[in-house]
Scaffold this active site. Sequence first.
Site, PDB file in Angstrom:
ATOM      1  N   THR A  25      33.635 -10.048  -2.210  1.00  0.00           N
ATOM      2  CA  THR A  25      34.632 -10.945  -1.604  1.00  0.00           C
ATOM      3  C   THR A  25      34.085 -12.356  -1.368  1.00  0.00           C
ATOM      4  O   THR A  25      34.748 -13.352  -1.697  1.00  0.00           O
ATOM      5  CB  THR A  25      35.071 -10.370  -0.235  1.00  0.00           C
ATOM      6  OG1 THR A  25      35.335  -8.991  -0.419  1.00  0.00           O
ATOM      7  CG2 THR A  25      36.270 -11.063   0.328  1.00  0.00           C
ATOM      8  N   VAL A  80      26.723 -15.564  10.518  1.00  0.00           N
ATOM      9  CA  VAL A  80      27.365 -15.331  11.821  1.00  0.00           C
ATOM     10  C   VAL A  80      28.688 -16.081  11.870  1.00  0.00           C
ATOM     11  O   VAL A  80      28.745 -17.281  11.588  1.00  0.00           O
ATOM     12  CB  VAL A  80      26.477 -15.822  12.992  1.00  0.00           C
ATOM     13  CG1 VAL A  80      27.145 -15.509  14.337  1.00  0.00           C
ATOM     14  CG2 VAL A  80      25.092 -15.216  12.930  1.00  0.00           C
ATOM     15  N   GLY A  85      31.389 -15.962   9.997  1.00  0.00           N
ATOM     16  CA  GLY A  85      32.081 -16.319   8.745  1.00  0.00           C
ATOM     17  C   GLY A  85      32.138 -17.824   8.535  1.00  0.00           C
ATOM     18  O   GLY A  85      31.118 -18.479   8.345  1.00  0.00           O
ATOM     19  N   GLY A 131      40.971  -4.957   4.798  1.00  0.00           N
ATOM     20  CA  GLY A 131      39.709  -5.415   4.203  1.00  0.00           C
ATOM     21  C   GLY A 131      38.788  -6.140   5.170  1.00  0.00           C
ATOM     22  O   GLY A 131      37.873  -6.833   4.746  1.00  0.00           O
ATOM     23  N   GLU A 182      33.336  -3.681   7.333  1.00  0.00           N
ATOM     24  CA  GLU A 182      32.196  -3.571   6.417  1.00  0.00           C
ATOM     25  C   GLU A 182      32.389  -2.306   5.582  1.00  0.00           C
ATOM     26  O   GLU A 182      33.160  -1.417   5.949  1.00  0.00           O
ATOM     27  CB  GLU A 182      30.896  -3.412   7.230  1.00  0.00           C
ATOM     28  CG  GLU A 182      30.534  -4.593   8.104  1.00  0.00           C
ATOM     29  CD  GLU A 182      30.090  -5.803   7.317  1.00  0.00           C
ATOM     30  OE1 GLU A 182      29.218  -5.675   6.460  1.00  0.00           O
ATOM     31  OE2 GLU A 182      30.653  -6.889   7.547  1.00  0.00           O
ATOM     32  N   ASP A 241      26.897  -4.613  13.746  1.00  0.00           N
ATOM     33  CA  ASP A 241      27.113  -5.890  13.051  1.00  0.00           C
ATOM     34  C   ASP A 241      27.041  -7.051  14.058  1.00  0.00           C
ATOM     35  O   ASP A 241      26.373  -8.064  13.812  1.00  0.00           O
ATOM     36  CB  ASP A 241      28.482  -5.844  12.346  1.00  0.00           C
ATOM     37  CG  ASP A 241      28.839  -7.158  11.690  1.00  0.00           C
ATOM     38  OD1 ASP A 241      28.290  -7.460  10.626  1.00  0.00           O
ATOM     39  OD2 ASP A 241      29.675  -7.895  12.260  1.00  0.00           O
ATOM     40  N   LYS A 291      24.179 -10.192  14.431  1.00  0.00           N
ATOM     41  CA  LYS A 291      24.543 -11.608  14.569  1.00  0.00           C
ATOM     42  C   LYS A 291      23.958 -12.197  15.862  1.00  0.00           C
ATOM     43  O   LYS A 291      23.500 -13.347  15.888  1.00  0.00           O
ATOM     44  CB  LYS A 291      26.067 -11.750  14.537  1.00  0.00           C
ATOM     45  CG  LYS A 291      26.648 -11.376  13.167  1.00  0.00           C
ATOM     46  CD  LYS A 291      28.154 -11.176  13.203  1.00  0.00           C
ATOM     47  CE  LYS A 291      28.720 -10.852  11.829  1.00  0.00           C
ATOM     48  NZ  LYS A 291      30.116 -10.389  11.858  1.00  0.00           N
TER      49      LYS A 291
END
Length: 430
Positions: free
Chosen positions: A15, A135, A137, A190, A193, A204, A208
């Site tokens: 992606t 971290v 996005g 989506g 993870e 996750d 971060k």
Amino acid sequence: MEKKCINIGIAGFGTVATGLTKLILGNSDIIYRRLGKKIKIKSILVKDINKKRDFLPPESVKFTDKIDDIVNDPEIEIVVELIGGTTVAKEVIKKSILAKKHVVTANKAVLAEYGSELFQLAKLQNTALYFEASVGGGIPIIQTLKENLSGNKIISLIGILNGTANFILSKMSQEKLPFEQALKIAQDKGYAEADPTLDIEGIDAAHKLIILIMLAYGKNYPLDKLTIEGISNTDPYDIKMAEEFGYTIKLIAKAKDKGGNLEAGVYPVLIPKKHILAKVDGPFNAILIEGNGVGPIMLYGQGAGGLPTGSAVLSDIMSIIRSSSYNNTGFYSDQIEEASILEDKYTSCCHYFRFQVEDRPGVLAILAGIMGERNISIAQVVQRQEKKGKYVPVVFLTHRAQIKNIKDAIEEIDKLSFVMPGTKHYRILN
Ligand code: HSE
């Protein structure tokens, strides 16, 4: 003559790599105006060259399944690692740095686990190891801490760093859905993870947070020392009760400087509805930072997705192309010291409890007594006639109390004959 075209290699074509490719192609005019150079994707490393793909780069881009084709290609100056995970990804990063290539990665897991080693290697090789996309996005949090807030002492940072968990909690709250159903919707959209355990168990967000602590404090906080609690046990009943008390439940990642010691952890908390972080809903991320100069600031945006995350990766690539010297962590010599840790059990805050108890005389007095003995002061109590078998829920909100005392009290209370074990407990953010 100065080069007019910079070749990059990308490892992985999921992606984020797809989003990055679309931006490099679609925004080539603005990229050229800003850099005076073109960015050319020369090769893409994938596991299976023949896999059917919805989106393909131009034909000039070569797909390969051999790491060496990227890391040892003398024409490639920047390797973009977008594989994820900590095995092949680490190999690609290490080999690229050893080959004196600059590296851009979105991989929070590899940096949280092997960051110290990789940053030292990059320092030795005088290469860039940039990680804006690791971290939040598309949120420019890395550069903000590294550069824009570099003159501040960071008092605290609190982040909603996992979009999947935030989406699930928002759905459970807004549509009164059970956890499993909300998770399924997040996966269908989506956000999650490949292994959703990383999202829902707080891992996750923990990866971060380790990166943010390094940037904010110049400290290495080992992942195995961090308190990590997820959201997979969240019961819609507690979301409803929290709302009645004026709170919303969110998974947060927090770090706070307590006189030189760091208090840090990832856990679900009750946030007062009027708090700015309570308004961060769905898959969005936000980070509230307090610096001793700037005061409080909050960054908000899309924490996942191809284009937002691709935008962060592209900013790193462009920043490397512009620079002639590289500092990866924002600390001189990239020296990261071991963190001095304030153990979680000695931290304190206000708390929410839900006990399931038999409804008979003296029960509340015994619970309150056990709490009182441990210096836990009760602020509010509600008992509802909503029976589950022979048990009724009793919710306590407390004043500030130490985690150690809270855990001891729950352990003792859960052993009582008239209490159903499995008391629900949340910290309250205040
Ligand atoms: N799975 C992550 C999240 C996205 O839900 O926030 C990338 O870090």
